[in-house]
Design a protein around this motif. Structure first.
Motif, mmCIF file in Angstrom:
data_model
loop_
_atom_site.group_PDB
_atom_site.id
_atom_site.type_symbol
_atom_site.label_atom_id
_atom_site.label_comp_id
_atom_site.label_asym_id
_atom_site.label_seq_id
_atom_site.Cartn_x
_atom_site.Cartn_y
_atom_site.Cartn_z
ATOM 1 N N SER A 122 -18.923 12.810 8.414
ATOM 2 C CA SER A 122 -17.572 13.522 8.227
ATOM 3 C C SER A 122 -17.950 15.013 8.067
ATOM 4 N N ILE A 149 -16.962 17.054 10.565
ATOM 5 C CA ILE A 149 -17.110 17.591 11.894
ATOM 6 C C ILE A 149 -16.212 16.923 12.707
ATOM 7 N N GLY A 150 -15.888 17.719 13.906
ATOM 8 C CA GLY A 150 -14.732 16.952 14.821
ATOM 9 C C GLY A 150 -15.333 15.720 15.377
ATOM 10 N N LEU A 151 -14.415 14.779 15.753
ATOM 11 C CA LEU A 151 -14.627 13.577 16.364
ATOM 12 C C LEU A 151 -15.509 13.779 17.739
ATOM 13 N N PHE A 152 -15.112 14.615 18.585
ATOM 14 C CA PHE A 152 -15.811 14.722 19.727
ATOM 15 C C PHE A 152 -17.261 15.386 19.561
ATOM 16 N N GLU A 153 -17.255 15.976 18.493
ATOM 17 C CA GLU A 153 -18.621 16.632 18.341
ATOM 18 C C GLU A 153 -19.543 15.696 17.620
ATOM 19 N N SER A 154 -19.127 14.801 16.785
ATOM 20 C CA SER A 154 -19.787 13.805 16.178
ATOM 21 C C SER A 154 -20.318 12.628 16.857
#
Length: 318
Positions: A42, A44-49
């Motif tokens: 958690s 961090i952005g969805l697309f970054e993670s």
């Protein structure tokens, strides 16, 4: 779940596991049953993670195929809508009369353009329609290149085709007992130089504080030259073991977990592959032993490995 207030003083803890000692910060088990880290990221952005490449390589086959099919039809639906919005009169060869049939022919023209099949029955005219067709053709080429790479990556990715038994056992061993778990290859691969490491993780109370403690469990055999049949990992429960003097009730009530790390050389891919597994104390059967899972063939010319007996055990008295 309860936690252990004391453990065998002769057992030496391991601080090089990669897990923290603060037990209050951990939720659930350290690894899932399949051996994946039980961690959710958690902050961090969805697309970054998410690594989409790794995700597409690791998801189940049926999910991968569903995503490919949905993507294929969704993209063609979008481009068919663009052709319809620009005007189907700019598609030469269109014979449909009703609006639904016109959209249907635009959809199948989109499929022909996307896949670069180009039957020639319908062709675009005018700048706008030709531009949409050009963009779709480029998008189709790139999409199929990516899909081909993903298919190849899934087929060529080295995997440890090894199954672990559902349960670990506390079984009779020589004049005492031992922790035993079983594993076996299940595909037509040649595996050599297998090496296993087993770690015990427990929640203990030290000076009134709940902490994680990890112990390396010594194995009867930690390395074997070839993994062709089943392999039972045996940890003799001696007076130096952290499991020494634990009772059946302890395994049922104490919050503990056995972590297995296995690496083996796959000569098909000429590389080392790894496999992990995890057994909570609830998944350890106290007083049982594994049943044999290989035997001679009927004509006695081969050894039969019965994968369906990997989890077979019988209760015994300790």
């Amino acid at each position: 779940m309860q936690f252990l207030k004391k453990i065998n003083s002769k057992a030496k803890s391991d601080s090089n596991t990669g897990f923290g000692i603060n037990a209050s910060s951990y939720g659930g088990r350290f690894f899932t049953k399949s051996g994946n880290a039980n961690v959710k990221k958690s902050g961090i952005g969805l697309f970054e993670s998410i690594s989409w490449y790794h995700t597409m390589l690791n998801i189940p086959r049926w999910k991968f195929l569903v995503i490919i099919v949905l993507f294929y039809f969704s993209v063609n639906f979008v481009f068919a809508s663009l052709y319809y919005a620009v005007g189907v009169e700019h598609l030469n060869g269109m014979t449909a009369v009703t609006s639904l049939d016109k959209f249907g022919e635009a959809f199948f023209f989109s499929i022909q353009t996307f896949t670069t099949v180009g039957y020639g029955h319908i062709s675009p005219t005018g700048f706008a329609t030709s531009l949409v067709a050009a963009v779709e053709a480029l998008f189709g080429l790139l999409s199929f290149a990516i899909a081909t790479g993903l298919f190849y990556g899934r087929f060529s990715k080295p995997k440890a085709h090894i199954k672990f038994s559902h349960n670990a056992l506390i079984a009779p061993y020589q004049k005492g007992t031992a922790l035993m778990l079983r594993l076996s290859p299940f595909k037509n691969t040649n595996l050599t130089d297998a090496e296993a490491k087993v770690t015990l993780g427990m929640k203990l109370e030290e000076d009134g504080v709940l902490v994680n403690k990890f112990y390396t469990l010594d194995l009867e055999l930690s390395k074997i030259n070839a993994l062709n049949l089943s392999w039972t990992l045996v940890h003799p429960i001696t007076e130096n073991s952290p499991l020494y003097n634990l009772t059946k009730e302890d395994y049922e009530n104490i919050n503990g977990e056995v972590l297995i790390f296995l690496k083996v050389f796959d000569d098909m891919f000429s590389t080392t592959v790894v496999k992990r597994a995890s057994y909570s104390f609830e998944e350890i059967v106290f007083g049982a032993k594994f049943l044999p899972m290989f035997s001679r063939s009927d004509n006695q010319s081969k050894t039969m490995l019965h994968i369906d007996k990997l989890n077979s055990f019988e209760k015994v008295t300790l």
